[in-house]
Motif scaffolding. Structure first.
Motif, PDB file in Angstrom:
ATOM      1  N   GLU A 138       2.530  -1.857   8.819  1.00  0.00           N
ATOM      2  CA  GLU A 138       3.714  -1.596   7.986  1.00  0.00           C
ATOM      3  C   GLU A 138       4.621  -2.815   7.919  1.00  0.00           C
ATOM      4  OE1 GLU A 138       4.430   0.985   6.183  1.00  0.00           O
ATOM      5  OE2 GLU A 138       3.822   2.860   7.134  1.00  0.00           O
ATOM      6  N   ARG A 191      -0.165   0.462   5.131  1.00  0.00           N
ATOM      7  CA  ARG A 191       0.946   1.390   4.856  1.00  0.00           C
ATOM      8  C   ARG A 191       0.548   2.855   5.056  1.00  0.00           C
ATOM      9  NH1 ARG A 191       5.181  -1.258   3.018  1.00  0.00           N
ATOM     10  NH2 ARG A 191       4.985  -3.118   1.782  1.00  0.00           N
ATOM     11  N   ASP A 234       5.516   5.909   7.239  1.00  0.00           N
ATOM     12  CA  ASP A 234       6.775   5.189   7.508  1.00  0.00           C
ATOM     13  C   ASP A 234       7.256   4.445   6.261  1.00  0.00           C
ATOM     14  OD1 ASP A 234       6.772   6.050  10.147  1.00  0.00           O
ATOM     15  OD2 ASP A 234       5.680   4.289  10.851  1.00  0.00           O
ATOM     16  N   SER A 235       6.316   4.021   5.404  1.00  0.00           N
ATOM     17  CA  SER A 235       6.732   3.339   4.161  1.00  0.00           C
ATOM     18  C   SER A 235       7.526   4.293   3.277  1.00  0.00           C
ATOM     19  CB  SER A 235       5.507   2.831   3.373  1.00  0.00           C
ATOM     20  OG  SER A 235       5.100   1.578   3.850  1.00  0.00           O
ATOM     21  N   THR A 266       0.873   2.144  15.119  1.00  0.00           N
ATOM     22  CA  THR A 266       1.418   1.476  13.932  1.00  0.00           C
ATOM     23  C   THR A 266       1.937   0.111  14.332  1.00  0.00           C
ATOM     24  OG1 THR A 266       2.007   3.559  12.845  1.00  0.00           O
ATOM     25  CG2 THR A 266       3.186   1.604  12.126  1.00  0.00           C
ATOM     26  N   TRP A 326       4.170  -2.798  13.196  1.00  0.00           N
ATOM     27  CA  TRP A 326       5.224  -3.103  12.227  1.00  0.00           C
ATOM     28  C   TRP A 326       5.509  -4.601  12.256  1.00  0.00           C
ATOM     29  CZ3 TRP A 326      10.875  -3.327  13.795  1.00  0.00           C
ATOM     30  CH2 TRP A 326      11.652  -3.769  12.720  1.00  0.00           C
TER      31      TRP A 326
END
Ligand code: TMP
Length: 226
Positions: A9, A108, A111-112, A144, A146
């Motif tokens: 992400e 993605r 959370d996007s 995830t 980030w």
């Protein structure tokens, strides 16, 4: 065999697509994937993305990012289209792959939606959580990554390769709210989300990602030779 979902992400230009390609190459070329497959722990490596992970999802992606009409896409329509893309991708592709034991790298995920439609567009976050729940049917990522990068720096990178989609063209203030969103979401989910500093060379970023991946693969698959 239990599949695993790894999500990347971050804001526009944060480098996630490059880092997914490097992660894929590393898993293949190091022999790691082959070893996990030979031990019967992983069926295959799958790289996918949202929006656009299946043929139909690519049509939804085009509507979202490259609409041919001048008509303004309303914020709630945008939200529902991302949710539709996700529902299709998960039920038609991700869940079956995970059920067969795939190791999935996904560009993605939920959370996007919270960052872009919630923080960016200002839509109700409880509504987004509800929609994400409907679209995912409870599926969450196992990990995830980030890629943390200031919105202005990311947009400058995206611009240098020719910004051309509808969301990339939104105002800097929108992208700054998205970045603030990712920052808060990561703080709220320290177990699931690992923050990687994206404002460095591709190789430095990848070294961190490789370490995190190695640690998690070891935890999940208990492979002593990793
Ligand atoms: P990308 O795949 O090139 O990153 O482009 C996807 C674009 O869609 C990007 O601008 C982020 C945006 N997006 C949302 O606004 N909400 C979402 O739920 C997802 C998955 C992506």
């Amino acid at each position: 065999m239990q599949g695993r979902l790894i999500v990347f992400e971050g804001v526009e230009g944060c480098g996630k697509t490059t880092q997914i390609a490097r992660s894929q190459a590393w898993l293949l070329e190091s022999g790691l994937l082959a070893e996990l497959q030979s031990q019967g722990k992983v069926s295959r490596l799958v790289v996918t993305r949202e929006p656009g992970g299946t043929e139909l999802c690519q049509e939804i992606r085009r509507l979202l990012l490259h609409p041919t009409s001048q008509e303004i896409l309303q914020d709630r329509t945008e939200l529902l289209l991302y949710a539709a893309d996700r529902a299709q991708h998960i039920a038609g592709f991700l869940k079956p792959q995970l059920a067969q034991g795939a190791l999935v790298l996904c560009d993605r995920f939920t959370d996007s939606t919270l960052a872009y439609q919630g923080y960016g567009r200002g839509l109700d976050r409880a509504l987004i959580d509800q929609l994400n729940q409907i679209a995912t049917h409870g599926l969450t990522s196992d990990l995830t990554l980030w890629l943390n990068l200031e919105a202005a720096a990311g947009l400058a990178r995206a611009k240098s390769r020719g910004m051309n989609d509808r969301i990339e063209q939104a105002a800097l203030s929108f992208h700054q709210r998205v970045q603030q969103g990712f920052t808060e979401i990561a703080q709220d989910h320290p177990q699931r989300i690992v923050r990687i500093e994206g404002d460095r060379s591709e190789t430095e970023v990848f070294e961190d990602i490789q370490q995190v991946l190695q640690k998690h693969l070891q935890q999940w698959y208990k492979t002593p030779t990793l």
